[in-house]
Design a protein around this motif. Structure first.
Motif, PDB file in Angstrom:
ATOM      1  N   ARG A 115      69.358  91.901  17.730  1.00 38.58           N
ATOM      2  CA  ARG A 115      70.031  92.381  18.927  1.00 38.58           C
ATOM      3  C   ARG A 115      69.489  91.634  20.122  1.00 38.58           C
ATOM      4  NH1 ARG A 115      69.128  98.267  16.538  1.00 38.58           N
ATOM      5  NH2 ARG A 115      71.239  98.766  15.897  1.00 38.58           N
ATOM      6  N   PRO A 116      70.367  91.076  20.936  1.00 36.80           N
ATOM      7  CA  PRO A 116      69.893  90.282  22.073  1.00 36.80           C
ATOM      8  C   PRO A 116      68.952  91.077  22.963  1.00 36.80           C
ATOM      9  CG  PRO A 116      72.254  89.994  21.776  1.00 36.80           C
ATOM     10  CD  PRO A 116      71.837  91.092  20.850  1.00 36.80           C
ATOM     11  N   GLY A 117      67.776  90.515  23.205  1.00 40.03           N
ATOM     12  CA  GLY A 117      66.829  91.121  24.125  1.00 40.03           C
ATOM     13  C   GLY A 117      65.971  92.217  23.541  1.00 40.03           C
ATOM     14  N   GLU A 118      66.156  92.586  22.259  1.00 39.75           N
ATOM     15  CA  GLU A 118      65.312  93.645  21.691  1.00 39.75           C
ATOM     16  C   GLU A 118      63.928  93.074  21.367  1.00 39.75           C
ATOM     17  OE1 GLU A 118      65.184  97.082  18.221  1.00 39.75           O
ATOM     18  OE2 GLU A 118      66.710  95.523  18.116  1.00 39.75           O
ATOM     19  N   VAL A 119      62.899  93.709  21.877  1.00 40.26           N
ATOM     20  CA  VAL A 119      61.517  93.282  21.666  1.00 40.26           C
ATOM     21  C   VAL A 119      60.770  94.406  20.963  1.00 40.26           C
ATOM     22  CG1 VAL A 119      59.356  92.592  22.782  1.00 40.26           C
ATOM     23  CG2 VAL A 119      61.548  91.798  23.701  1.00 40.26           C
ATOM     24  N   THR A 120      60.005  94.057  19.947  1.00 37.71           N
ATOM     25  CA  THR A 120      59.179  95.033  19.234  1.00 37.71           C
ATOM     26  C   THR A 120      57.723  94.601  19.302  1.00 37.71           C
ATOM     27  OG1 THR A 120      60.944  95.666  17.699  1.00 37.71           O
ATOM     28  CG2 THR A 120      58.684  96.133  17.016  1.00 37.71           C
ATOM     29  N   MET A 121      56.846  95.533  19.664  1.00 32.24           N
ATOM     30  CA  MET A 121      55.408  95.285  19.617  1.00 32.24           C
ATOM     31  C   MET A 121      54.831  96.104  18.472  1.00 32.24           C
ATOM     32  SD  MET A 121      52.400  95.670  22.535  1.00 32.24           S
ATOM     33  CE  MET A 121      52.346  97.476  22.537  1.00 32.24           C
ATOM     34  N   GLU A 122      54.413  95.404  17.406  1.00 31.94           N
ATOM     35  CA  GLU A 122      53.733  96.070  16.296  1.00 31.94           C
ATOM     36  C   GLU A 122      52.261  96.233  16.643  1.00 31.94           C
ATOM     37  OE1 GLU A 122      54.797  95.536  11.904  1.00 31.94           O
ATOM     38  OE2 GLU A 122      55.110  93.558  12.771  1.00 31.94           O
ATOM     39  N   VAL A 123      51.731  97.425  16.406  1.00 32.88           N
ATOM     40  CA  VAL A 123      50.323  97.700  16.654  1.00 32.88           C
ATOM     41  C   VAL A 123      49.756  98.359  15.406  1.00 32.88           C
ATOM     42  CG1 VAL A 123      48.639  98.811  18.147  1.00 32.88           C
ATOM     43  CG2 VAL A 123      50.824  98.078  19.103  1.00 32.88           C
ATOM     44  N   ARG A 124      48.762  97.711  14.807  1.00 32.78           N
ATOM     45  CA  ARG A 124      48.093  98.285  13.636  1.00 32.78           C
ATOM     46  C   ARG A 124      46.602  98.382  13.921  1.00 32.78           C
ATOM     47  NH1 ARG A 124      51.045  98.098   8.581  1.00 32.78           N
ATOM     48  NH2 ARG A 124      53.171  97.376   8.987  1.00 32.78           N
ATOM     49  N   PHE A 125      45.992  99.472  13.456  1.00 37.26           N
ATOM     50  CA  PHE A 125      44.581  99.727  13.726  1.00 37.26           C
ATOM     51  C   PHE A 125      43.916 100.140  12.419  1.00 37.26           C
ATOM     52  CE2 PHE A 125      41.206 102.707  15.411  1.00 37.26           C
ATOM     53  CZ  PHE A 125      40.397 101.702  15.919  1.00 37.26           C
ATOM     54  N   ASP A 126      42.837  99.413  12.025  1.00 34.92           N
ATOM     55  CA  ASP A 126      42.165  99.734  10.770  1.00 34.92           C
ATOM     56  C   ASP A 126      40.804 100.409  10.981  1.00 34.92           C
ATOM     57  OD1 ASP A 126      40.498  97.726  11.661  1.00 34.92           O
ATOM     58  OD2 ASP A 126      40.957  96.308  10.051  1.00 34.92           O
ATOM     59  N   GLY A 127      40.555 100.893  12.192  1.00 38.86           N
ATOM     60  CA  GLY A 127      39.289 101.542  12.495  1.00 38.86           C
ATOM     61  C   GLY A 127      38.331 100.668  13.265  1.00 38.86           C
ATOM     62  N   SER A 128      38.486  99.346  13.133  1.00 39.34           N
ATOM     63  CA  SER A 128      37.614  98.429  13.865  1.00 39.34           C
ATOM     64  C   SER A 128      38.381  97.292  14.525  1.00 39.34           C
ATOM     65  CB  SER A 128      36.560  97.828  12.916  1.00 39.34           C
ATOM     66  OG  SER A 128      37.182  97.080  11.883  1.00 39.34           O
ATOM     67  N   ARG A 129      39.632  97.077  14.107  1.00 38.93           N
ATOM     68  CA  ARG A 129      40.414  95.971  14.657  1.00 38.93           C
ATOM     69  C   ARG A 129      41.831  96.437  14.961  1.00 38.93           C
ATOM     70  NH1 ARG A 129      40.695  91.324  10.466  1.00 38.93           N
ATOM     71  NH2 ARG A 129      41.680  93.055   9.383  1.00 38.93           N
ATOM     72  N   TYR A 130      42.320  95.994  16.099  1.00 37.34           N
ATOM     73  CA  TYR A 130      43.737  96.125  16.410  1.00 37.34           C
ATOM     74  C   TYR A 130      44.419  94.804  16.072  1.00 37.34           C
ATOM     75  CZ  TYR A 130      43.955 100.607  18.880  1.00 37.34           C
ATOM     76  OH  TYR A 130      43.956 101.937  19.186  1.00 37.34           O
ATOM     77  N   THR A 131      45.597  94.890  15.442  1.00 39.54           N
ATOM     78  CA  THR A 131      46.431  93.716  15.218  1.00 39.54           C
ATOM     79  C   THR A 131      47.742  93.929  15.959  1.00 39.54           C
ATOM     80  OG1 THR A 131      45.461  93.315  13.038  1.00 39.54           O
ATOM     81  CG2 THR A 131      47.569  92.253  13.518  1.00 39.54           C
ATOM     82  N   PHE A 132      48.029  93.025  16.885  1.00 44.59           N
ATOM     83  CA  PHE A 132      49.252  93.084  17.675  1.00 44.59           C
ATOM     84  C   PHE A 132      50.177  91.950  17.241  1.00 44.59           C
ATOM     85  CE2 PHE A 132      46.079  95.110  20.250  1.00 44.59           C
ATOM     86  CZ  PHE A 132      46.732  96.075  21.004  1.00 44.59           C
ATOM     87  N   GLN A 133      51.477  92.236  17.236  1.00 44.67           N
ATOM     88  CA  GLN A 133      52.454  91.165  17.041  1.00 44.67           C
ATOM     89  C   GLN A 133      53.698  91.493  17.840  1.00 44.67           C
ATOM     90  OE1 GLN A 133      53.452  90.027  13.017  1.00 44.67           O
ATOM     91  NE2 GLN A 133      54.211  88.071  13.721  1.00 44.67           N
ATOM     92  N   LEU A 134      54.085  90.564  18.704  1.00 46.09           N
ATOM     93  CA  LEU A 134      55.273  90.724  19.536  1.00 46.09           C
ATOM     94  C   LEU A 134      56.416  89.944  18.897  1.00 46.09           C
ATOM     95  CD1 LEU A 134      55.465  92.323  22.216  1.00 46.09           C
ATOM     96  CD2 LEU A 134      55.554  90.132  23.393  1.00 46.09           C
TER      97      LEU A 134
END
Length: 851
Positions: A516-535
């Motif tokens: 979809r044009p312009g749809e942005v998703t920010m994935e946020v995962r947390f394993d207790g010591s690290r955050y993983t972000f993906q835009l």
């Protein structure tokens, strides 16, 4: 100098065509703009000669003249067909320029020789910005076809020859410095690299007479970032690339021989020479494929002929503004045409031709009708991994995108799926795997394949090393740009000395695979010591960003929420201005401290064209809706003020429709003040029949487990104790754990209802965001179409106004995300009340109500 052929109709191009002609002539010279005016007589040999001498044919297409019949298959509006046909024969790029609101004809409306015109990348000149659009077009033509132009931002010069001095008798030896090499020029015209272990005897006239000049060459490691514009296929548009490199001199004699004074300029020129041919293979809609090809070209070290070895640290490719607008317009056109076609019945004859009087079977594009109708094949996201492996052994997760009906493993788990919407030329689908720390990735965790209408892409393999004993879950997700498509999870048991045992295949639905044009998703995962972000977005696909933390943010988040609750409860002494600043500061701090710098930069890259923002996260305590993006140059307010913001939790379906049918209301005996007035207002908005609200926990649970739940609105208190979150009702506490059966059996999937828990402030015990998340996860995994809840305790009157505004917008046809945005904006009338920031919404931001 580069030459262009320009063709425009004298009766429809108007001022735009004449201004473009003038601008091209000014930039490239009159002798290099070869104008073919429609209707002029020109022999075939002359026409071929003119086009063969041109870098591209620029065709100006004006609007249709009202009242004049227009049949594109016979008469492409006043454009000489011979020019276009000849350009296709000679493989000369064609750039249609649309003016006055003109549109390209469909391929089916054109004769066969002109059919490819419908697929060309066009430029559009708008009346309000005509001169600016022309200037940009001319600049882009200069960049694409080799005319002198600026291709990069300023890069500081990097000197490699540090000194040069004539050789003489009794010359002092050079200072010994690390990463500096000495080079001598000889009287015979050669260059000699000095051997540091054999010093030259400068008192010997014969030796001194051999050399002319001594040079000091820098052979240390250097780094530089280059921002360049690279041409897309066809020459009408460009990509913007950021290339980060490290380099060092590996042939110092060559540096001196070539008299290289500025390494940055040399490397920039070299990068343009090797990158331009790569990106010219891809159109603007293939930015992901272009980025992958560019990464592949620059993945290995490269020897620059001038004696420098180049090591690429990273590349980032995105569309420039004009290309992004073009892609968005094309996506919108395709979506409109798809919806128009879907609304039309299609007659198909099966078997023998029908005899007179026979009734043909109707097959509707959406498959909603009749005998003999054939639906497009459905697709599956399929993942397979071993069920058990010994510690220390490698394993792989194999992922496939499979058309239903084609062979998969005998123990495959499948589900009935939505149709996969695939463009005629294919749709890029990105597959990402997420694995715990105990499984070490042996390669990339993200790969992109192109799904074509009549074939399945090759299988994808993700490799891991089993490091830590235990049961590990691997999540596999599929995306089209920033649009979520589907997910599956596989589990691998790792044991010391254990056996290797194969696992079963898992399959999940892929919803409409169209970004979809312009749809942005920010994935946020947390394993207790690290955050993983993906835009993720339709304009750019960024790599994951991992951020290690020493202290979990739980305490800081709870303190921030506590302060916001005090403001909501009227317990603060701040005035209106200070209240806004307190809330704003909390959002800025969240943005700057918890969002990595790389992700913040990525946000600004895609933010200008953002149409919706989804936060994909699970078991996380951070109120991401409170984000206040801020930079030295940009301040557009809270994120939820700028665009529709929703969440998705893993395991949740993507429902295009949110059920508002058969609404029911939950009002426990100890309900907040004004609860009955709130539900009366919502009943009126939804046109719901009057009925007694649900007060008993067993009645509510029976309704859910029967799969008969329509939209449901809670006007209640939500409390938390050592047993977890609960709503106190007659007959006991209603809590998320009671939804276990509904979650496993997906009992709400058929009705896809809206679930709205409007939990107001409880006496002394505040519902926290963390505990509200349990409700969202359970309802959404049970198949709810959307969930709305609060991040902290809110005022009863304010919460009622928010709910009213939300339901009114959704019932009037607004999307889920737009309804949330409208309710937040409408709620900002009291500057001392932060209730408008307290709501979190789960679901598809583009979903609409089913009433």
């Amino acid at each position: 100098m580069v030459s262009f052929s320009l063709s425009y109709p004298t009766d429809r191009g108007g001022d735009a065509a004449r201004l473009l002609d003038d601008a091209l002539t000014t930039r490239f010279g009159g002798e290099n703009i070869l104008v073919g005016v429609a209707g002029a007589v020109e022999g075939s040999a002359d026409l071929r000669r003119r086009l063969a001498a041109s870098a591209a044919l620029i065709v100006v297409i004006g609007p249709h003249i009202p009242g004049v019949p227009e049949v594109p298959s016979r008469n492409l509006p006043d454009i000489t067909r011979r020019e276009i046909e000849t350009a296709f024969e000679l493989q000369i790029p064609i750039i249609p320029v649309l003016v006055g609101g003109a549109e390209l004809p469909l391929e089916t409306e054109l004769p066969e020789p002109l059919g490819p015109l419908a697929r060309q990348q066009y430029r559009r000149l708008h009346a309000g910005t005509l001169r600016e659009d022309i200037r940009h077009l001319v600049d882009d033509l200069a960049r694409s076809f080799g005319a002198k132009s600026e291709n990069a931002g300023p890069v500081p010069a990097i000197r490699l020859i540090l000194s040069a001095e004539p050789v003489r008798l009794f010359m002092p030896p050079p200072k010994r410095r690390p990463a500096v090499t000495i080079v001598y020029s000889t009287r015979q015209g050669d260059w000699v690299v000095a051997d540091s272990s054999r010093p030259i005897r400068w008192w010997n006239p014969a030796i001194v007479a051999r050399f002319v000049t001594r040079y000091e060459v820098d052979t240390s490691d250097h780094g530089a970032d280059f921002h360049v514009r690279l041409p897309a296929k066809g020459g009408a548009y460009h990509f913007e690339a950021s290339i980060s490199v490290r380099f060092r001199v590996t042939d110092p004699a060559q540096i001196v021989r070539r008299a290289i004074t500025d390494a940055a300029g040399l490397i920039l020129k070299f990068l343009l020479e090797i990158c331009r041919p790569v990106t010219r293979q891809f159109g603007p809609e293939e930015v992901a494929e272009a980025a992958a090809a560019l990464d592949g070209r620059l993945a290995r070290e490269v020897l620059v002929p001038e004696g420098i070895t180049l090591y690429t640290r990273g590349t980032r490719l995105r569309l420039d503004d004009h290309a992004r607008n073009y892609v968005r317009e094309r996506e919108s056109q395709r979506a409109r045409r798809y919806l128009q076609e879907r609304a039309k019945p299609r007659v198909e004859f099966h078997g023998f031709p029908p005899v007179a009087g026979a009734i043909p079977s109707l097959a509707w594009r959406d498959g909603s009708s009749s005998v003999g109708a054939r639906r497009p094949p459905e697709r599956l996201l399929v993942a397979r991994a071993p069920a058990q492996v010994p510690a220390g052994q490698d394993l792989s997760v194999d992922v496939r995108l499979v058309t239903e009906g084609r062979p998969v493993h005998s123990d495959a788990v499948t589900a009935r799926l939505e149709n996969l919407l695939v463009a005629d030329d294919g749709t890029p689908v990105t597959v990402t795997v997420h694995a715990p720390v105990g499984l070490h990735a042996d390669g990339p965790l993200q790969q992109t394949v192109v799904v074509k209408p009549d074939e399945d892409p090759d299988p994808i393999r993700f490799g891991f090393g089993a490091r830590t004993p235990g049961l590990h879950r691997i999540d596999v997700t599929a995306w089209a740009g920033g649009t979520f498509l589907g997910e599956v999870s596989v589990e691998v048991s790792v044991a010391d000395g254990g056996p290797f045992r194969d696992g079963q295949l898992h399959a999940a639905p892929l919803n409409a695979a169209q970004a979809r044009p312009g749809e942005v998703t920010m994935e946020v995962r947390f394993d207790g010591s690290r955050y993983t972000f993906q835009l993720r977005s339709d304009a750019a696909l960024f790599a994951p960003v991992v951020e290690s933390i020493t202290n979990p943010p739980t305490a800081a988040v709870e303190n921030a929420i506590k302060e916001l609750q005090q403001l909501a409860g009227g317990g603060s002494r701040y005035n209106a201005t200070m209240t806004r600043e307190v809330i704003r500061s909390a959002g800025i701090q969240l943005w700057s401290e918890l969002v990595p710098a790389d992700v913040r930069d990525q946000f600004w890259q895609v933010g200008a064209d953002m149409s919706a923002f989804t936060i994909a996260t699970d078991h996380d305590v951070v109120p991401w809706e409170l984000l206040y993006p801020l930079s030295a140059q940009r301040d557009a307010g809270f994120l939820v003020e700028q665009v529709p913001v929703v969440r998705r939790t893993y395991g949740q379906r993507r429902n295009a429709r949110v059920g508002l049918r058969n609404p029911r209301f939950v009002v426990p005996p100890k309900a907040p003040t004004g609860a009955h007035e709130e539900i009366a207002t919502i009943r009126a908005i939804l046109g719901a029949a009057d009925s007694e609200p649900i007060t008993r926990a067993d009645e509510l649970l029976a309704l859910i487990n029967a799969g008969a739940l329509g939209a449901i609105h809670f006007a209640c208190h939500n409390t938390f104790s050592s047993d977890g979150s609960f709503i106190d009702m007659d007959g006991g506490r209603f809590k998320p754990a009671l939804l276990a059966e509904a979650s496993i059996r997906k009992l709400l999937a058929e009705t896809g209802p809206l679930v709205f828990i409007n939990a107001c402030r409880s006496a002394g015990v505040a519902p926290t965001y963390t505990k509200m998340l349990g409700w969202a996860q359970q309802f959404m995994s049970s198949g709810a179409g959307a969930f709305v809840g609060t991040l902290w305790a809110v005022r009863s009157d304010s919460s009622a106004r928010f709910a009213t505004a939300f339901y009114r917008s959704l019932a009037d046809g607004a999307t889920l995300g737009a309804a949330a945005l409208a309710a937040r904006v409408e709620q900002q009338d009291d500057p001392l009340d932060p209730t408008w920031l307290a709501y979190t919404v789960y679901g598809d931001p583009f979903a609409t109500a089913a009433v």
